[in-house]
Design a protein around this motif. Structure first.
Motif, short mmCIF file in Angstrom:
data_model
loop_
_atom_site.label_atom_id
_atom_site.label_comp_id
_atom_site.label_asym_id
_atom_site.label_seq_id
_atom_site.Cartn_x
_atom_site.Cartn_y
_atom_site.Cartn_z
N VAL A 75 62.07 63.90 152.95
CA VAL A 75 61.54 62.58 152.65
C VAL A 75 62.68 61.61 152.33
CG1 VAL A 75 60.11 61.23 151.07
CG2 VAL A 75 59.33 63.47 151.84
N TYR A 116 62.03 59.10 155.20
CA TYR A 116 60.69 58.54 155.02
C TYR A 116 60.57 57.63 153.79
CZ TYR A 116 59.24 61.96 158.52
OH TYR A 116 59.10 62.69 159.68
N PRO A 125 56.80 56.02 161.79
CA PRO A 125 56.20 56.80 160.70
C PRO A 125 56.03 56.02 159.42
CG PRO A 125 58.47 57.46 161.06
CD PRO A 125 58.12 56.53 162.17
N ASN A 126 55.10 56.48 158.62
CA ASN A 126 54.84 55.87 157.32
C ASN A 126 55.97 56.21 156.36
OD1 ASN A 126 53.36 54.57 155.23
ND2 ASN A 126 51.47 55.22 156.19
N ALA A 127 55.88 55.70 155.15
CA ALA A 127 56.94 55.91 154.17
C ALA A 127 56.36 55.93 152.77
CB ALA A 127 58.00 54.82 154.30
N ILE A 167 55.05 66.84 160.86
CA ILE A 167 56.06 66.61 159.84
C ILE A 167 56.30 67.85 158.96
CG2 ILE A 167 55.72 64.12 159.76
CD1 ILE A 167 54.09 64.53 157.19
N HIS A 191 64.02 53.36 155.44
CA HIS A 191 63.83 53.87 156.79
C HIS A 191 62.69 53.13 157.50
CE1 HIS A 191 65.36 57.36 154.32
NE2 HIS A 191 66.33 57.15 155.18
N LEU A 202 54.08 63.70 152.16
CA LEU A 202 55.33 63.09 151.70
C LEU A 202 55.33 62.95 150.19
CD1 LEU A 202 55.91 60.16 154.26
CD2 LEU A 202 56.54 62.58 154.48
#
Length: 368
Positions: free
Chosen positions: A347, A351, A173-175, A304, A355, A284
């Motif tokens: 988050v 995220y 996953p993105n962050a 999500i 992470h 996010l």
């Protein structure tokens, strides 16, 4: 011991435009550069090598822990030098499916190198509205050791389109970065942030405008604020006039990071019932600012968003339900704030950059 020694030979990352443009993939690439540099430094490996195809030298920041090279229009030079660099590396990360042929050339130059492809969304869905799968890609993709997908939704669509085994994929996953949230007072603003390019109709900003028209008819006070710029802006503004809600829809264009933070601080909720999100990083960001979110049901964002806990997932064609959920969050600020905080905690727990780095380390550690 052999695996550590092999990794110690170095890492190569090939990407398209990364610093020269603003966008989700570009931000992702910059995060990969930073994470690989940290990982290599932590483990005493040599500096990772980063080749950026479309950027020019003036775009590249000074990053002492990574060797970054931009190639601009020199595509052949990019390919030749990447193949040469691969001979001194054990892992090659590819930032986009378009770079798969270059990855295979590098594999020919360095047969023992491990290949990892990052995939983001519609570029691997084989959807003619966004990008058709090239005829040669399914066969080439079988040379990949891992495919790191930002969502299960994108992984499943690519797996079916490319006929690839499920074990090739890993969820990556993105962050986002931590922020200092600005204090603010909600003035019943509904916020959406999106590029307004012609191929972004799938963001379904038009559905939000139609929902605002319903809310106006029901005497629900609110303003839809649209942050973003592009050719679709004129079309959406025309729709707002047609529905007599031009006084309730504000097109704010591009704004600075500081300006956007202020806009978030004045919003009651974030809404983007998209049908083309490969992940949904905007949600996010909204959660970090303490906002509940409304996403669509037809893409990866629904993975999500926890229904009724930190947001709602709504079919973008169901304008009635979309308007009702928006009205509910506007009418119950306490509930909206609690949902926003639940999202912010999610988050913070899974995220952030630490992470992202940890997930990348896991992918590296399990490469055969």
């Amino acid at each position: 011991m052999r695996k550590v020694e092999a990794h110690n030979r170095g890492i190569l990352f090939l990407a398209l435009d990364t610093y020269g443009r603003v966008g989700g993939i570009q931000r992702f690439n910059r995060r990969v550069v930073a994470a690989l540099a940290e990982i290599s430094g932590d483990r005493g490996w040599r500096r990772p090598v980063m080749h950026i195809m479309r950027d020019v030298d003036a775009d590249i920041p000074e990053v002492a822990s990574a060797a970054i090279r931009a190639f601009g229009s020199r595509r052949l030079d990019f390919i030749v030098r990447s193949a040469a660099a691969s001979r001194n590396c054990s892992i090659l990360f590819l930032g986009h499916i378009n770079l798969l042929p270059v990855g295979l050339i590098c594999k020919l130059a360095a047969p023992r190198i491990k290949l990892v492809l990052f995939v983001h969304g519609d570029e691997v869905w084989d959807d003619p509205a966004y990008r058709r799968m090239r005829f040669y890609e399914p066969l080439m993709a079988r040379a990949l050791n891992r495919i790191a997908s930002v969502s299960a939704f994108t992984a499943n669509r690519m797996r079916k389109a490319f006929a690839l085994p499920a074990e090739t994929f890993r969820l990556f996953p993105n962050a986002v970065d931590r922020i200092d949230r600005q204090p603010g007072k909600s003035v019943r603003n509904i916020l959406t942030v999106a590029r307004l390019d012609r191929h972004d109709r799938g963001k379904n900003i038009d559905a939000l405008i139609k929902a605002v028209a319903l809310l106006k008819h029901r005497n629900v006070k609110c303003v839809l604020q649209v942050v973003g710029e592009g050719p679709l802006k004129r079309e959406l503004a025309s729709l707002a006039r047609e529905l007599a809600v031009e006084d309730r829809v504000e097109f704010l264009g591009r704004v600075s990071d500081a300006g956007l933070a202020g806009i978030y601080a004045q919003a009651s909720l974030f809404a983007m019932p998209s049908s083309k999100e490969g992940f949904g990083i905007v949600f996010l960001e909204a959660w970090l600012h303490g906002l509940p979110v409304i996403c669509g049901t037809e893409d990866a964002a629904a993975e999500i968003v926890r229904e009724g806990i930190d947001g709602f997932a709504v079919n973008p064609r169901d304008i009635e339900t979309l308007a009702r959920k928006m009205a509910m969050l506007l009418a119950q600020p306490g509930m909206a704030a609690a949902m926003g905080e639940a999202g912010a905690e999610k988050v913070r727990s899974g995220y952030l950059m630490e992470h992202f780095k940890g997930n990348l380390e896991k992918i590296i550690a399990e490469l055969p």
